[in-house]
Design a protein around this motif. Structure first.
Motif, PDB file in Angstrom:
ATOM      1  N   GLU A  38     -10.516  -8.923  19.307  1.00 24.38           N
ATOM      2  CA  GLU A  38      -9.860  -9.233  18.037  1.00 24.38           C
ATOM      3  C   GLU A  38      -8.490  -8.576  17.964  1.00 24.38           C
ATOM      4  OE1 GLU A  38     -10.851  -9.139  13.222  1.00 24.38           O
ATOM      5  OE2 GLU A  38     -11.791  -7.654  14.555  1.00 24.38           O
ATOM      6  N   TRP A  39      -8.394  -7.312  18.387  1.00 27.20           N
ATOM      7  CA  TRP A  39      -7.113  -6.603  18.401  1.00 27.20           C
ATOM      8  C   TRP A  39      -6.108  -7.314  19.303  1.00 27.20           C
ATOM      9  CZ3 TRP A  39      -5.352  -4.142  22.970  1.00 27.20           C
ATOM     10  CH2 TRP A  39      -4.124  -3.494  22.838  1.00 27.20           C
ATOM     11  N   SER A  82      -6.758   0.539  17.850  1.00 24.86           N
ATOM     12  CA  SER A  82      -7.834   0.780  16.886  1.00 24.86           C
ATOM     13  C   SER A  82      -7.727   2.154  16.242  1.00 24.86           C
ATOM     14  CB  SER A  82      -9.189   0.634  17.583  1.00 24.86           C
ATOM     15  OG  SER A  82      -9.309  -0.669  18.119  1.00 24.86           O
ATOM     16  N   MET A 113      -9.329  -3.311  13.732  1.00 23.05           N
ATOM     17  CA  MET A 113      -9.639  -4.371  14.705  1.00 23.05           C
ATOM     18  C   MET A 113      -9.732  -3.746  16.087  1.00 23.05           C
ATOM     19  SD  MET A 113      -7.140  -7.449  13.389  1.00 23.05           S
ATOM     20  CE  MET A 113      -5.705  -6.377  13.311  1.00 23.05           C
ATOM     21  N   ASN A 151      -3.483  -0.246  11.803  1.00 21.33           N
ATOM     22  CA  ASN A 151      -4.803  -0.753  12.159  1.00 21.33           C
ATOM     23  C   ASN A 151      -5.875   0.305  11.918  1.00 21.33           C
ATOM     24  OD1 ASN A 151      -6.837  -2.379  13.151  1.00 21.33           O
ATOM     25  ND2 ASN A 151      -6.296  -2.103  15.301  1.00 21.33           N
TER      26      ASN A 151
END
Length: 584
Positions: free
Chosen positions: A463-464, A476, A459, A481
């Protein structure tokens, strides 16, 4: 001139095979104590490249050596002369060799002490160093031996982390530590478990425990964490499942059913399953979970019905069926398990499975359907399909997606859940083959330069920020993640062997071998290809070490797969129309 050694086997002179040369710290005046972790080598003078690397009381043998030496443990006279009276006064004897406990399981053992890579010997040294003792008995392995940074809870024995270590010990014919671990964690289950003023269910197993030593009283105690100290204060849903799976692995490996048949073990199994099989408001057979309740123990948007938990749940249920006694309580529990397994297998194979045909069907879904005839049963919005999934999905292949719940499908790939689905036979043979097809066709994305992506894709950006809460550890392509975790190598290897694709596992192991030792066994790697050691990764992470060893031993002797794999139960196979990718 090299020193000449006379060899003795069980007190009887043995014929010498050429010259045997001791190298390094191995003279009679400066012998290495059996408890030392320092390494030495032994080579044959006929080939100086044939080496035996020492760890603890064992030698890991590599290369082609005289057959007579392979089944024996080599010991210096200086290490043992005080413990064997019969040879104290034999000055002509410099080296002794005794029967070695060979690598293997309860089935006939093979001579797998011949190692094929120098990283293996170093891995065993590190794994031995990680062993935690409680009142003189080995009870587990520490999470990481990295003194360069704050320990936090990495100085504890984690239930999920110990699983690959346990499998390595079982494959090496050392079941004692596994038995001790199972019994110790079972006793911890009976503790009162509170978070603030709320009491957890009786069946909850600890996430981890720590041995405390009181130097004043010379007394050891154990403290356990059931989630009250964890990040986010989440109880570990997966711990109980791993405990049942490991108990079955121990039973399968040793052939010893007495442990599982103990009343306390039978009760422990039933308590764990009572938490999962109780009736409630759920309309699905899957387990509803909070974020952070498994290996992904931070906020990562996996709340709901995550694939990792569902696959472990399925496997634990099947293992429990094999372990429960056929008494009144056992039969009642087994009946409930069987009913749940049928419902769970149908639900997972029908609604969590994604291939190119199913993806196209979702793309064309209608919404707001009502009645039993609805096609879009979860009212998933086609516009919620992420752009990346259309390119990621190969023509031939498929996988179990991350989550399915009302109006929500998490299309991310999660490695652990898909590998366990194969091992537990939650995946049909056709689905297992499709998962392998996906891994092979998306090798660069999922394996890259270091196996193996815990999830894909990462992500990013907005979104993260929304999903992780701006978690600085899960940026990211880092950590959970989209990070690359070497521990997953054992799961990939097991899944590859079961699916008939050992060549994929071999490629992944070779990638890992090229860096793991050099990088000091990191916890995880960062970057799209897994090129960089993780920014907050602990070094000498025990399950990275053990995961490599298990993968290596399993590939060399596929019979080890039996302790962690279950064959398909034909009665649970639903009537499903096969999609195009299964028939290509």
């Amino acid at each position: 001139m090299p020193h000449q050694f006379n060899l003795v086997a069980n007190g009887t002179s043995a014929p010498k095979y050429g010259n045997v040369i001791l190298i390094g710290q191995t003279t009679q005046k400066n012998s290495i104590h059996p408890q030392s972790q320092r390494a030495c080598s032994i080579v044959s003078s006929t080939n100086p490249y044939r080496k035996i690397s020492r760890f603890n009381r064992k030698f890991s043998i590599s290369g082609e050596l005289p057959y007579e030496l392979i089944p024996f443990l080599l010991l210096l006279k200086g290490d043992i002369q005080n413990s064997i009276p019969d040879i104290r006064h034999e000055p002509s004897i410099d080296l002794f060799f005794f029967p070695l406990t060979l690598v293997g399981v309860s089935t006939p053992r093979s001579f797998n002490c011949v190692e094929t890579h120098p990283v293996v010997a170093e891995a065993w040294v590190s794994l031995q160093r990680s062993i935690v003792h409680f009142r003189g008995q080995p009870v587990g392995t520490i999470a990481a031996l990295d003194h360069s940074t704050e320990e936090l809870n990495y100085d504890q024995v984690f239930l999920r982390d110990f699983v690959p270590s346990a499998l390595a010990f079982l494959m090496n014919g050392e079941p004692e530590i596994v038995k001790n671990f199972l019994l110790k964690t079972l006793r911890l289950q009976s503790w009162e478990k509170k978070v603030d003023n709320f009491t957890l269910g009786a069946g909850v197993m600890p996430a981890s425990f720590k041995v405390l030593h009181d130097p004043v009283r010379n007394y050891e105690t154990i403290i356990a964490d059931f989630g009250e100290c964890a990040i986010g204060r989440v109880a570990p849903v997966d711990s109980g499942f791993w405990w049942i799976i490991l108990l079955r692995a121990y039973t399968k490996s040793t052939g010893d059913t007495s442990l599982a048949e103990l009343p306390e073990c039978q009760r422990g199994i039933r308590l764990i399953l009572t938490l999962c099989l109780s009736e409630g408001f759920d309309t699905f057979p899957t387990l509803l979970c909070a974020d952070g309740c498994s290996m992904i123990d931070r906020r990562m948007g996996v709340y709901g019905y995550p694939i990792e938990i569902q696959a472990l749940f399925f496997m634990a249920l099947r293992c429990a069926l094999l372990l429960l006694k056929q008494d009144e309580e056992g039969k009642d529990c087994a009946d409930r398990i069987s009913k749940r397994l049928h419902a769970l297998s149908y639900h997972m194979r029908s609604y969590f499975w994604l291939d190119i045909k199913q993806l196209n069907d979702i793309y064309r879904y209608k919404t707001e359907e009502y009645s039993h005839t609805a096609v879009n049963k979860f009212n998933v919005m086609p516009d919620s399909l992420p752009d990346w999934v259309f390119d990621f999905m190969p023509t031939r292949g498929g996988y179990f997606i991350g989550n399915v719940s009302p109006a929500k499908m998490d299309f991310r790939w999660f490695c652990l859940g898909n590998c366990v689905a194969i091992l537990s036979s939650l995946a049909t043979p056709e689905q297992a083959s499709a998962i392998m097809d996906l891994i092979e066709s998306r090798w660069e994305e999922l394996v890259g330069e270091m196996p193996l992506k815990i999830c894909y894709p990462a992500m990013e950006n907005h979104e993260w920020r929304i999903v992780t809460g701006c978690d600085p550890k899960n940026t990211s392509w880092s950590y959970h993640n989209g990070g690359s975790w070497p521990v997953l190598l054992w799961l990939l290897t097991a899944a590859c062997i079961k699916s008939g694709r050992p060549q994929l596992a071999r490629c992944a192991i070779e990638l890992a071998e090229s860096r793991l030792l050099k990088d000091h066994w990191p916890e995880y790697y960062d970057g799209k290809l897994g090129r960089y050691v993780g920014k907050q990764a602990r070094k000498n992470q025990t399950w990275s070490i053990a995961g490599y060893l298990v993968a290596k031993m399993m590939l060399e002797d596929p019979s080890h797969l039996g302790m962690i794999s279950l064959e398909e139960d034909k009665q649970m196979k639903p009537h499903m129309k096969r999609s195009a990718s299964w028939m290509c």
